[in-house]
Structure formats: structure tokens, C-alpha cells
Write a protein that holds these residues in place. Structure first.
Motif, PDB file in Angstrom:
ATOM      1  N   VAL A  24      -0.104  -3.400  -1.923  1.00  0.00           N
ATOM      2  CA  VAL A  24      -1.497  -2.963  -1.928  1.00  0.00           C
ATOM      3  C   VAL A  24      -1.610  -1.500  -2.323  1.00  0.00           C
ATOM      4  N   LEU A  25      -0.649  -0.681  -1.940  1.00  0.00           N
ATOM      5  CA  LEU A  25      -0.714   0.750  -2.239  1.00  0.00           C
ATOM      6  C   LEU A  25       0.300   1.181  -3.301  1.00  0.00           C
ATOM      7  N   ALA A  26       0.831   0.230  -4.053  1.00  0.00           N
ATOM      8  CA  ALA A  26       1.862   0.552  -5.041  1.00  0.00           C
ATOM      9  C   ALA A  26       1.315   1.363  -6.210  1.00  0.00           C
ATOM     10  N   ASN A  27       0.045   1.216  -6.525  1.00  0.00           N
ATOM     11  CA  ASN A  27      -0.526   1.972  -7.630  1.00  0.00           C
ATOM     12  C   ASN A  27      -0.604   3.448  -7.276  1.00  0.00           C
ATOM     13  N   THR A  36      -8.403   9.873   0.955  1.00  0.00           N
ATOM     14  CA  THR A  36      -9.573  10.734   0.764  1.00  0.00           C
ATOM     15  C   THR A  36     -10.798  10.147   1.455  1.00  0.00           C
ATOM     16  N   LEU A  37     -11.026   8.859   1.291  1.00  0.00           N
ATOM     17  CA  LEU A  37     -12.158   8.222   1.971  1.00  0.00           C
ATOM     18  C   LEU A  37     -11.974   8.243   3.484  1.00  0.00           C
ATOM     19  N   GLY A  38     -10.736   8.142   3.931  1.00  0.00           N
ATOM     20  CA  GLY A  38     -10.467   8.193   5.367  1.00  0.00           C
ATOM     21  C   GLY A  38     -10.728   9.563   5.959  1.00  0.00           C
ATOM     22  N   LEU A  97      -4.543   4.101   7.504  1.00  0.00           N
ATOM     23  CA  LEU A  97      -4.406   5.559   7.582  1.00  0.00           C
ATOM     24  C   LEU A  97      -3.231   5.991   8.454  1.00  0.00           C
ATOM     25  N   GLY A  98      -3.008   5.333   9.579  1.00  0.00           N
ATOM     26  CA  GLY A  98      -1.873   5.677  10.441  1.00  0.00           C
ATOM     27  C   GLY A  98      -0.537   5.492   9.734  1.00  0.00           C
ATOM     28  N   PRO A  99      -0.281   4.313   9.181  1.00  0.00           N
ATOM     29  CA  PRO A  99       0.970   4.132   8.438  1.00  0.00           C
ATOM     30  C   PRO A  99       1.101   5.087   7.243  1.00  0.00           C
ATOM     31  N   MET A 100      -0.015   5.397   6.587  1.00  0.00           N
ATOM     32  CA  MET A 100       0.050   6.333   5.455  1.00  0.00           C
ATOM     33  C   MET A 100       0.433   7.731   5.935  1.00  0.00           C
ATOM     34  N   ARG A 101      -0.093   8.139   7.071  1.00  0.00           N
ATOM     35  CA  ARG A 101       0.281   9.447   7.623  1.00  0.00           C
ATOM     36  C   ARG A 101       1.760   9.464   7.980  1.00  0.00           C
ATOM     37  N   ALA A 102       2.262   8.348   8.527  1.00  0.00           N
ATOM     38  CA  ALA A 102       3.689   8.257   8.852  1.00  0.00           C
ATOM     39  C   ALA A 102       4.538   8.354   7.585  1.00  0.00           C
ATOM     40  N   MET A 103       4.104   7.717   6.509  1.00  0.00           N
ATOM     41  CA  MET A 103       4.835   7.817   5.237  1.00  0.00           C
ATOM     42  C   MET A 103       4.790   9.247   4.715  1.00  0.00           C
ATOM     43  N   GLY A 104       3.667   9.919   4.882  1.00  0.00           N
ATOM     44  CA  GLY A 104       3.555  11.314   4.469  1.00  0.00           C
ATOM     45  C   GLY A 104       4.521  12.195   5.241  1.00  0.00           C
ATOM     46  N   GLU A 105       4.651  11.959   6.550  1.00  0.00           N
ATOM     47  CA  GLU A 105       5.604  12.717   7.366  1.00  0.00           C
ATOM     48  C   GLU A 105       7.034  12.451   6.903  1.00  0.00           C
ATOM     49  N   TRP A 106       7.319  11.188   6.589  1.00  0.00           N
ATOM     50  CA  TRP A 106       8.651  10.846   6.071  1.00  0.00           C
ATOM     51  C   TRP A 106       8.912  11.614   4.772  1.00  0.00           C
TER      52      TRP A 106
END
Length: 133
Positions: A24-27, A36-38, A97-106
Motif C-alpha cells: 500500500v505504501l510502496a509508491n 502530511t494529511l495525518g 501513522l503509528g507504524p509509519m512513525r516507527a519506520m521513520g525512527e528505524w
């Protein structure tokens, strides 16, 4: 090795639903638009282009359609003159948003390691081409 909580490893096969989250977020732009919307809330396309920077209106439109198709954003049209449209996250989009923030921290912790590995690999590949070994 201790097993971490979450889906069993067999859930990460070629036909599993767990892979859907990555697809879903591969693009390139999907995660940026969701994030940004979050952070900013519902926005009109022109405001998204301005806030994100580096994305063309055409690519943003394609991204928003893909995110709408995947149920992560909702398009809201208002009966006004001139017509107004904005986009907002759905509950599924907000839940990412939570998992995306975790990926950002990684990424912050490991980006240097990844880039160094890519450099080493590229150097080995160049050496291999140069020496033929």
C-alpha cells in the motif's frame, strides 16, 4: 531466538494479507501524502502540493487516487462555486501513522548502515566488473 509478537512468519508469504501493508505504501509519494494529511488534517490538492514540495499536481492526483482506491483517504467534494475538493485520512489511513512513525525512527537509526552497505556493494560490483572475477 525469541519470537516477537505479531503475525506468524507464515503470514509473510507471497499471498498473505500482511504484505498488503508494505504494498500500500510502496509508491514513492504515498507515505508522504498520508503523513502530511495525518499531521495537517484535511487539505485541498493545491495546499498539499505546496506543503509537500517536489511533487507535481499530476503525480499528486495519481497518488490521491491510489490512496483513495486503497481506502486510506477520502475525497470530499463541496457544492460551492468554484467547486472545492479536499482529502482526508480514513480510519485505516490514520491507523498507518503509528507504524509509519516507527519506520521513520528505524530510518533515522539505520540510514547510515543502509547507505554504507549500498556503497560497499557498489564498490564490490565495480571491482568485479574491472577484474572480471
Amino acid at each position: 531466538m525469541e519470537k516477537s509478537p505479531g503475525p506468524p512468519e507464515s503470514d509473510y508469504t507471497a499471498d498473505c494479507q500482511a504484505r498488503l501493508a508494505f504494498e500500500v505504501l510502496a509508491n514513492r509519494w504515498d507515505g508522504v501524502v498520508v503523513y502530511t494529511l495525518g499531521e495537517a488534517g484535511p487539505m485541498r490538492p493545491r495546499a498539499l502540493v505546496t506543503r509537500i514540495g517536489g511533487i507535481s499536481p499530476k503525480v499528486l492526483n495519481e497518488t490521491l487516487r491510489r490512496l483513495e482506491y486503497n481506502g486510506l483517504v477520502v475525497r470530499r467534494a463541496y457544492a460551492e462555486a468554484p467547486p472545492r475538493v479536499d482529502y482526508a485520512l480514513t480510519e485505516a489511513g490514520k491507523a498507518l501513522l503509528g507504524p509509519m512513525r516507527a519506520m521513520g525512527e528505524w530510518a533515522v537509526r539505520h540510514a547510515g548502515d543502509v547507505l554504507a552497505a549500498q556503497d560497499r556493494f557498489s564498490e564490490r560490483s565495480r571491482d568485479h566488473l574491472r577484474t572480471g572475477t
